[in-house]
Design an enzyme around this catalytic site. Structure first.
Site, short mmCIF file in Angstrom:
data_model
loop_
_atom_site.label_atom_id
_atom_site.label_comp_id
_atom_site.label_asym_id
_atom_site.label_seq_id
_atom_site.Cartn_x
_atom_site.Cartn_y
_atom_site.Cartn_z
N TRP A 14 0.64 -1.30 -0.05
CA TRP A 14 -0.16 -0.13 0.15
C TRP A 14 0.95 1.30 0.01
O TRP A 14 0.57 2.34 -0.84
CB TRP A 14 -1.03 -0.02 1.26
CG TRP A 14 -1.93 0.92 1.26
CD1 TRP A 14 -2.63 1.61 2.39
CD2 TRP A 14 -2.90 1.62 0.31
NE1 TRP A 14 -3.61 2.30 2.09
CE2 TRP A 14 -3.77 2.39 0.79
CE3 TRP A 14 -2.81 1.33 -1.29
CZ2 TRP A 14 -4.59 3.32 0.06
CZ3 TRP A 14 -3.76 2.02 -2.10
CH2 TRP A 14 -4.66 2.98 -1.27
N ARG A 33 11.40 0.53 6.66
CA ARG A 33 12.45 -0.31 7.74
C ARG A 33 13.36 -0.93 6.79
O ARG A 33 14.81 -0.72 6.98
CB ARG A 33 11.50 -1.43 8.18
CG ARG A 33 12.28 -1.92 9.57
CD ARG A 33 11.24 -2.88 10.30
NE ARG A 33 10.56 -3.75 9.26
CZ ARG A 33 9.87 -4.88 9.82
NH1 ARG A 33 9.53 -4.95 11.33
NH2 ARG A 33 9.14 -5.59 8.64
N GLY A 110 -11.78 3.49 2.45
CA GLY A 110 -12.27 3.28 1.09
C GLY A 110 -11.79 2.34 0.34
O GLY A 110 -10.75 1.61 0.62
N LYS A 164 -14.05 -4.82 7.91
CA LYS A 164 -14.41 -5.55 6.72
C LYS A 164 -13.32 -6.57 6.62
O LYS A 164 -13.38 -7.57 5.65
CB LYS A 164 -14.56 -4.33 5.50
CG LYS A 164 -13.19 -3.66 5.34
CD LYS A 164 -12.29 -4.27 4.20
CE LYS A 164 -10.77 -3.67 4.22
NZ LYS A 164 -9.97 -4.26 3.25
N ASP A 217 -15.74 -0.66 0.68
CA ASP A 217 -14.54 -1.58 0.93
C ASP A 217 -14.88 -3.17 1.16
O ASP A 217 -14.12 -3.89 0.90
CB ASP A 217 -13.74 -0.67 2.01
CG ASP A 217 -12.23 -1.16 2.12
OD1 ASP A 217 -11.77 -1.74 1.05
OD2 ASP A 217 -11.72 -0.50 3.05
N SER A 227 -7.92 -9.74 -2.40
CA SER A 227 -7.83 -9.34 -0.95
C SER A 227 -6.95 -10.43 -0.29
O SER A 227 -7.20 -11.68 -0.16
CB SER A 227 -9.15 -9.42 -0.31
OG SER A 227 -9.08 -9.29 1.08
N ASN A 229 -7.00 -10.71 3.03
CA ASN A 229 -8.16 -11.22 4.20
C ASN A 229 -8.74 -12.39 3.50
O ASN A 229 -9.02 -13.34 4.27
CB ASN A 229 -8.79 -10.42 4.88
CG ASN A 229 -7.86 -9.42 5.37
OD1 ASN A 229 -7.48 -9.81 6.45
ND2 ASN A 229 -7.51 -8.29 4.87
N VAL A 252 0.75 -8.73 5.23
CA VAL A 252 0.05 -8.33 6.37
C VAL A 252 -1.75 -8.92 5.93
O VAL A 252 -2.00 -8.33 4.86
CB VAL A 252 0.00 -7.23 6.98
CG1 VAL A 252 -0.44 -5.93 6.20
CG2 VAL A 252 -0.49 -7.16 8.26
N GLU A 254 -4.61 -7.81 7.94
CA GLU A 254 -4.99 -7.21 9.29
C GLU A 254 -6.14 -8.07 10.12
O GLU A 254 -6.46 -8.01 11.17
CB GLU A 254 -5.10 -5.87 9.18
CG GLU A 254 -4.30 -4.74 8.35
CD GLU A 254 -3.16 -4.51 9.49
OE1 GLU A 254 -3.43 -5.05 10.80
OE2 GLU A 254 -2.54 -3.67 9.27
#
Ligand SMILES: NC(=O)C1=CN([C@@H]2O[C@H](COP(=O)(O)OP(=O)(O)OC[C@H]3O[C@@H](n4cnc5c(N)ncnc54)[C@H](OP(=O)(O)O)[C@@H]3O)[C@@H](O)[C@H]2O)C=CC1
Ligand SMILES: O=C(CO)COP(=O)(O)O
Length: 298
Positions: A14, A33, A110, A164, A217, A227, A229, A252, A254
């Site tokens: 992102w 990092r 969004g 979401k 979203d 996605s 997730n 990640v 989330e």
């Protein structure tokens, strides 16, 4: 402080997409990092000196990162993360409020898959802030392919963006178990009601859940293998171990930790969140088919 300059912090999917978008009209720095071969990559100290910062690091890492690295010098900040801190149940705006005054911070929400933004495909985002002035100061940085809206409902946008992700896991499970489109649509619609109920408890506005931050979203992430997730959900439906799914993902997701946070908060405040609770139980090892039976009980 370097007046008028902008930097993205966090060069994950992102962060890199936002860096691409924010580089269309002006120079935009990026820091992370781990060092990357990206144009305008700078060290953290240089980035931190910019007047405008966009921070795109995972929700669970934010408190530690701020404690270790952040020095407030009057910067204006946009938070690009979507999640709730599992350890404490604190929302990201609460964590940031220890480091940055409300008038200097906004939260992006969004439907916005990084993979599409980095190709310059059109999308619409909401900048949520207590300060409309902050929105107006960031708005000119956004490229022509991104339409921006303003909302003052910070908590609504945050809860919608975090919730979401948990529902996208549920939808991935539904898809993986081949429960059909009726089941999936019911799950997503009831999920929308559930996240609104949860949000209401914390003072969120209903309208935030019906617009880009909520429905927008949710419909995006709960319907696409793009996605992360959703893909976690697919993996769980195949009885893969969570550890292996996350290793394979390499980015990640989330919703995994946020499911924990929602479970704890809903228990603490007696909020009815059946779908998020089942996701949390499945992540802890419950058979998804047993969750389905429990969700279908009248
Ligand atoms: N990808 C997407 O489409 C979207 C993502 N988001 C949200 O943006 C956030 C970031 O997601 P995304 O970029 O996709 O995730 P990625 O997994 O691609 O990248 C996360 C980045 O965060 C950095 N990071 C991780 N831990 C730390 C830490 N302890 N200290 C400092 N930096 C750290 C890493 O930097 P390094 O590599 O340098 O180690 C890594 O590049 C998430 O909250 C996500 O939900 C929101 C909208 C869209
Ligand atoms: O938030 C996102 C799109 O708006 C990205 O979702 P995932 O993290 O599930 O890929």
């Amino acid at each position: 402080m370097n007046q008028g300059s902008i930097a993205v912090i966090g060069a994950g999917k992102w962060g890199q997409a936002l860096h691409f978008a924010l580089s269309q009209k002006q120079k935009c720095l990026i820091s992370s990092r781990s060092k990357r071969e990206i144009e305008n990559f700078v060290d953290l100290e240089t980035a931190m000196d910019c007047e405008y910062l966009v921070i795109a690091i995972p929700a669970q890492e934010i408190r530690g990162w701020l404690k270790e690295n952040f020095v407030f010098k009057g910067q204006k900040i946009l938070v690009a993360s979507k999640g709730i801190e599992a350890k404490t149940g604190e929302f990201l705006n609460e964590i940031y409020s220890n480091f940055v005054p409300d008038k200097n911070i906004g939260f992006i929400s969004g439907p916005s898959f990084a993979a599409e933004v980095i190709k310059g495909l059109p999308c619409a985002l909401v900048i949520n802030s207590k300060s409309k002035k902050l929105y107006k100061s960031f708005q000119p940085f956004f490229p022509n392919f991104i339409k921006t809206y303003f909302s003052a409902d910070v908590i609504g946008a945050e809860i919608a963006g975090a919730y979401k992700n948990v529902l996208a896991i549920a939808s991935g499970i539904c898809e993986g178990l081949q429960l059909g489109k009726n089941a999936q649509a019911s799950l997503i619609a009831r999920g929308l009601v559930e996240m609104q109920r949860f949000g209401k408890y914390f003072g969120a506005k209903k309208s935030s859940f019906l617009g880009l931050s909520g429905a927008g979203d949710l419909f995006l992430t709960a319907n696409s293998t793009m996605s992360r997730n959703f893909r976690v959900g697919l993996g769980l439906s195949q009885n893969k171990k969570l550890e292996d799914i996350l290793k394979e993902l390499g980015e990640v997701a989330e919703g995994v930790k946020t499911a924990d946070a929602i479970h704890n908060l809903s228990k603490k405040y007696s909020i009815y969140t059946p779908i998020a609770n089942e996701v949390k139980l499945i992540l802890d090892g419950k058979n998804p088919k047993d969750s389905l039976k429990d969700l279908l009980k009248n």
